[in-house]
Design a protein around this motif. Structure first.
Motif, short mmCIF file in Angstrom:
data_model
loop_
_atom_site.label_atom_id
_atom_site.label_comp_id
_atom_site.label_asym_id
_atom_site.label_seq_id
_atom_site.Cartn_x
_atom_site.Cartn_y
_atom_site.Cartn_z
N UNK A 199 0.85 -1.19 0.00
CA UNK A 199 0.00 0.00 0.00
C UNK A 199 0.88 1.24 0.00
N UNK A 200 0.31 2.34 -0.41
CA UNK A 200 1.03 3.61 -0.35
C UNK A 200 1.04 4.12 1.08
N UNK A 201 2.10 4.82 1.46
CA UNK A 201 2.07 5.47 2.77
C UNK A 201 0.89 6.44 2.82
N UNK A 202 0.30 6.65 3.99
CA UNK A 202 -0.91 7.48 4.10
C UNK A 202 -0.77 8.88 3.49
N UNK A 203 0.37 9.51 3.66
CA UNK A 203 0.56 10.86 3.11
C UNK A 203 0.49 10.87 1.59
#
Length: 103
Positions: A32-36
Motif C-alpha cells: 500500500x502507499x504510505x498514508x501521506x
C-alpha cells in the motif's frame, strides 16, 4: 560515556537500515502507499512527488489493451493509475485493484 555505552550505540547502528535498502520509493512494505502519498493521489492532480509508479505486468497490459496515446498506466501501491505522460496529471484511478495479490 564509557566503553559499555559505546557498545550499545554501535549495536543500535548495526541494526539500522542502510540507505538504499528496503522498500521502493513511495511504497510501504505491505504494497500500500504510505498514508501521506495516498491522500495526495487524486484525479486531476499531478502524481505526488516521491511516488514512483511501476509499469503494469505484461499480462494485465495485454488484457486491458494499449493505453491511449499520450497516457500511461502505472501501479501505485494497490491502485492502477492512468496518467498523462506530458504533464504527469492523474486522469483516472482504479483503487485497490491489486489488493491481496502476490508480487
Amino acid at each position: 560515556m564509557g566503553p559499555a555505552g559505546d557498545d550499545i550505540q554501535d549495536q543500535g547502528k548495526a541494526k539500522g537500515k542502510k540507505p538504499g535498502k528496503g522498500t521502493a520509493t513511495g511504497r510501504a512494505k505491505d504494497g500500500k502507499l504510505p498514508p501521506g502519498l495516498q491522500k495526495r493521489l487524486d484525479r486531476g492532480e499531478p502524481l505526488p512527488p516521491g511516488l514512483s509508479g511501476r509499469p503494469l505486468p505484461p499480462g494485465l497490459t495485454a488484457r486491458l489493451g494499449p493505453a491511449v496515446p499520450g497516457t500511461e498506466r502505472l501501479i501505485a501501491g494497490t491502485d492502477v493509475v492512468l496518467i498523462e505522460k506530458a504533464t504527469g496529471i492523474v486522469l483516472d484511478i482504479v483503487r485497490d485493484v491489486l489488493k491481496g495479490t502476490s508480487k
